[in-house]
Design a protein around this motif. Sequence first.
Motif, PDB file in Angstrom:
ATOM      1  N   VAL A  17       0.847  -1.203   0.000  1.00  0.00           N
ATOM      2  CA  VAL A  17       0.000   0.000   0.000  1.00  0.00           C
ATOM      3  C   VAL A  17       0.878   1.246   0.000  1.00  0.00           C
ATOM      4  CG1 VAL A  17      -1.628   1.358   1.386  1.00  0.00           C
ATOM      5  CG2 VAL A  17      -2.039  -1.078   1.008  1.00  0.00           C
ATOM      6  N   SER A  18       1.931   1.224   0.788  1.00  0.00           N
ATOM      7  CA  SER A  18       2.842   2.363   0.839  1.00  0.00           C
ATOM      8  C   SER A  18       3.473   2.607  -0.530  1.00  0.00           C
ATOM      9  CB  SER A  18       3.934   2.121   1.880  1.00  0.00           C
ATOM     10  OG  SER A  18       4.894   3.144   1.847  1.00  0.00           O
ATOM     11  N   LEU A  19       3.901   1.547  -1.188  1.00  0.00           N
ATOM     12  CA  LEU A  19       4.530   1.697  -2.504  1.00  0.00           C
ATOM     13  C   LEU A  19       3.540   2.201  -3.547  1.00  0.00           C
ATOM     14  CD1 LEU A  19       6.761  -1.511  -2.590  1.00  0.00           C
ATOM     15  CD2 LEU A  19       7.526   0.860  -2.321  1.00  0.00           C
ATOM     16  N   PHE A  20       2.310   1.685  -3.514  1.00  0.00           N
ATOM     17  CA  PHE A  20       1.320   2.063  -4.517  1.00  0.00           C
ATOM     18  C   PHE A  20       0.722   3.446  -4.283  1.00  0.00           C
ATOM     19  CE2 PHE A  20       0.824  -2.645  -5.286  1.00  0.00           C
ATOM     20  CZ  PHE A  20       1.438  -2.616  -6.533  1.00  0.00           C
ATOM     21  N   THR A  21       0.825   3.957  -3.068  1.00  0.00           N
ATOM     22  CA  THR A  21       0.251   5.271  -2.777  1.00  0.00           C
ATOM     23  C   THR A  21       1.313   6.368  -2.710  1.00  0.00           C
ATOM     24  OG1 THR A  21       0.330   4.830  -0.389  1.00  0.00           O
ATOM     25  CG2 THR A  21      -1.740   4.310  -1.545  1.00  0.00           C
ATOM     26  N   GLY A  22       2.519   6.030  -3.153  1.00  0.00           N
ATOM     27  CA  GLY A  22       3.569   7.040  -3.220  1.00  0.00           C
ATOM     28  C   GLY A  22       4.399   7.190  -1.964  1.00  0.00           C
ATOM     29  N   GLY A  23       4.196   6.308  -0.994  1.00  0.00           N
ATOM     30  CA  GLY A  23       4.972   6.390   0.248  1.00  0.00           C
ATOM     31  C   GLY A  23       6.373   5.830   0.119  1.00  0.00           C
ATOM     32  N   GLN A  24       6.659   5.161  -0.966  1.00  0.00           N
ATOM     33  CA  GLN A  24       7.974   4.619  -1.283  1.00  0.00           C
ATOM     34  C   GLN A  24       8.515   3.662  -0.235  1.00  0.00           C
ATOM     35  OE1 GLN A  24      10.175   8.203  -1.948  1.00  0.00           O
ATOM     36  NE2 GLN A  24       9.284   8.531  -3.962  1.00  0.00           N
ATOM     37  N   GLY A  25       7.629   3.026   0.520  1.00  0.00           N
ATOM     38  CA  GLY A  25       8.063   2.018   1.481  1.00  0.00           C
ATOM     39  C   GLY A  25       8.675   2.580   2.750  1.00  0.00           C
ATOM     40  N   HIS A  26       8.388   3.837   3.049  1.00  0.00           N
ATOM     41  CA  HIS A  26       8.911   4.447   4.267  1.00  0.00           C
ATOM     42  C   HIS A  26       7.961   4.187   5.431  1.00  0.00           C
ATOM     43  CE1 HIS A  26      11.239   6.788   1.305  1.00  0.00           C
ATOM     44  NE2 HIS A  26      12.149   6.796   2.273  1.00  0.00           N
ATOM     45  N   VAL A  27       8.551   4.163   6.620  1.00  0.00           N
ATOM     46  CA  VAL A  27       7.765   3.999   7.835  1.00  0.00           C
ATOM     47  C   VAL A  27       8.326   4.939   8.899  1.00  0.00           C
ATOM     48  CG1 VAL A  27       9.186   2.103   8.737  1.00  0.00           C
ATOM     49  CG2 VAL A  27       6.815   2.289   9.443  1.00  0.00           C
ATOM     50  N   ARG A  28       7.440   5.453   9.731  1.00  0.00           N
ATOM     51  CA  ARG A  28       7.890   6.329  10.814  1.00  0.00           C
ATOM     52  C   ARG A  28       8.125   5.458  12.049  1.00  0.00           C
ATOM     53  NH1 ARG A  28       8.226  11.363  10.608  1.00  0.00           N
ATOM     54  NH2 ARG A  28       6.667  11.617   8.996  1.00  0.00           N
ATOM     55  N   LEU A  29       9.366   5.474  12.517  1.00  0.00           N
ATOM     56  CA  LEU A  29       9.768   4.670  13.665  1.00  0.00           C
ATOM     57  C   LEU A  29       9.575   5.462  14.951  1.00  0.00           C
ATOM     58  CD1 LEU A  29      13.052   3.280  12.082  1.00  0.00           C
ATOM     59  CD2 LEU A  29      10.842   2.131  12.221  1.00  0.00           C
ATOM     60  N   ALA A  30       9.834   4.806  16.067  1.00  0.00           N
ATOM     61  CA  ALA A  30       9.730   5.474  17.363  1.00  0.00           C
ATOM     62  C   ALA A  30      10.674   6.671  17.391  1.00  0.00           C
ATOM     63  CB  ALA A  30      10.082   4.499  18.478  1.00  0.00           C
ATOM     64  N   GLY A  31      10.251   7.747  18.013  1.00  0.00           N
ATOM     65  CA  GLY A  31      11.071   8.951  18.083  1.00  0.00           C
ATOM     66  C   GLY A  31      10.956   9.826  16.859  1.00  0.00           C
ATOM     67  N   GLY A  32      10.032   9.466  15.932  1.00  0.00           N
ATOM     68  CA  GLY A  32       9.811  10.281  14.760  1.00  0.00           C
ATOM     69  C   GLY A  32      10.799  10.062  13.632  1.00  0.00           C
ATOM     70  N   VAL A  33      11.700   9.112  13.795  1.00  0.00           N
ATOM     71  CA  VAL A  33      12.686   8.821  12.755  1.00  0.00           C
ATOM     72  C   VAL A  33      11.993   8.076  11.622  1.00  0.00           C
ATOM     73  CG1 VAL A  33      14.840   7.592  12.236  1.00  0.00           C
ATOM     74  CG2 VAL A  33      14.514   8.660  14.479  1.00  0.00           C
ATOM     75  N   GLU A  34      12.299   8.486  10.394  1.00  0.00           N
ATOM     76  CA  GLU A  34      11.707   7.823   9.231  1.00  0.00           C
ATOM     77  C   GLU A  34      12.742   6.887   8.623  1.00  0.00           C
ATOM     78  OE1 GLU A  34      10.044   9.251   5.015  1.00  0.00           O
ATOM     79  OE2 GLU A  34       9.022  10.164   6.734  1.00  0.00           O
ATOM     80  N   GLY A  35      12.289   5.673   8.266  1.00  0.00           N
ATOM     81  CA  GLY A  35      13.195   4.706   7.664  1.00  0.00           C
ATOM     82  C   GLY A  35      12.469   3.861   6.639  1.00  0.00           C
ATOM     83  N   MET A  36      13.226   3.060   5.945  1.00  0.00           N
ATOM     84  CA  MET A  36      12.657   2.163   4.937  1.00  0.00           C
ATOM     85  C   MET A  36      12.106   0.908   5.632  1.00  0.00           C
ATOM     86  SD  MET A  36      13.006   3.532   1.959  1.00  0.00           S
ATOM     87  CE  MET A  36      12.760   2.164   0.870  1.00  0.00           C
ATOM     88  N   MET A  37      10.976   0.423   5.143  1.00  0.00           N
ATOM     89  CA  MET A  37      10.408  -0.811   5.697  1.00  0.00           C
ATOM     90  C   MET A  37      11.285  -2.005   5.344  1.00  0.00           C
ATOM     91  SD  MET A  37       6.331  -0.337   5.039  1.00  0.00           S
ATOM     92  CE  MET A  37       5.883  -1.795   5.953  1.00  0.00           C
ATOM     93  N   VAL A  38      11.864  -1.940   4.163  1.00  0.00           N
ATOM     94  CA  VAL A  38      12.727  -3.011   3.673  1.00  0.00           C
ATOM     95  C   VAL A  38      14.006  -2.368   3.157  1.00  0.00           C
ATOM     96  CG1 VAL A  38      12.924  -4.905   2.037  1.00  0.00           C
ATOM     97  CG2 VAL A  38      10.710  -4.379   3.015  1.00  0.00           C
ATOM     98  N   ASP A  39      15.139  -2.895   3.625  1.00  0.00           N
ATOM     99  CA  ASP A  39      16.423  -2.312   3.237  1.00  0.00           C
ATOM    100  C   ASP A  39      16.995  -2.887   1.948  1.00  0.00           C
ATOM    101  OD1 ASP A  39      16.518  -0.595   5.436  1.00  0.00           O
ATOM    102  OD2 ASP A  39      17.457  -2.124   6.701  1.00  0.00           O
ATOM    103  N   SER A  40      16.619  -4.134   1.631  1.00  0.00           N
ATOM    104  CA  SER A  40      17.227  -4.764   0.453  1.00  0.00           C
ATOM    105  C   SER A  40      16.251  -5.756  -0.180  1.00  0.00           C
ATOM    106  CB  SER A  40      18.502  -5.505   0.860  1.00  0.00           C
ATOM    107  OG  SER A  40      18.188  -6.619   1.677  1.00  0.00           O
ATOM    108  N   ALA A  41      16.559  -6.130  -1.409  1.00  0.00           N
ATOM    109  CA  ALA A  41      15.749  -7.130  -2.110  1.00  0.00           C
ATOM    110  C   ALA A  41      15.844  -8.481  -1.409  1.00  0.00           C
ATOM    111  CB  ALA A  41      16.197  -7.240  -3.557  1.00  0.00           C
ATOM    112  N   LYS A  42      16.966  -8.739  -0.744  1.00  0.00           N
ATOM    113  CA  LYS A  42      17.118 -10.002  -0.002  1.00  0.00           C
ATOM    114  C   LYS A  42      16.084 -10.085   1.122  1.00  0.00           C
ATOM    115  CE  LYS A  42      20.438 -13.058   2.173  1.00  0.00           C
ATOM    116  NZ  LYS A  42      19.600 -14.188   1.893  1.00  0.00           N
ATOM    117  N   GLN A  43      15.803  -8.968   1.756  1.00  0.00           N
ATOM    118  CA  GLN A  43      14.784  -8.956   2.806  1.00  0.00           C
ATOM    119  C   GLN A  43      13.400  -9.246   2.235  1.00  0.00           C
ATOM    120  OE1 GLN A  43      15.195  -5.170   4.792  1.00  0.00           O
ATOM    121  NE2 GLN A  43      16.596  -6.037   6.322  1.00  0.00           N
TER     122      GLN A  43
END
Length: 155
Positions: A17-43
Amino acid sequence: MVLFYVYPLKFLFTLLVSLFTGGQGHVRLAGGVEGMMVDSAKQVSTLMIIFGAGYIAVFAVFVLLYFHAYRKRFELDLNELEIFDTRKDIQESFVNVGIGSLSVAVAALGGERYSFPAGMVYMLNAVVSPLHGMIMGKRRRKLEERASFNNIQSN
């Protein structure tokens, strides 16, 4: 076992859903830090294997439950239609086990490059399930006609 299947499903759904809605697979982590849900194709490949294992496990339980009922068909006093339905449900669940196994094999053997096709394997359900349903529906209608014919003759 349900959590084993549902958590990867939720994660995968959220990622898609994130990828299809333009979120590019980002997620907001604790403390407001934004990161990728998946770091690599292996994951992603590993995620598909975990999801597939849960999918297989869920449908394997259905196969075993229906097979147990089929083995006890005489004790349960199942009629011909109920026996047919039980066998149909075993087949249907077994088809899902096969599709999940194929997806896991594609993800495991193909690695990172085949994680997307491993997910697309589940689209086989859109073809195989209706086809199985049509074939089994025709067979069931013939059984129903024969059963009603036998009931008319016995009266």
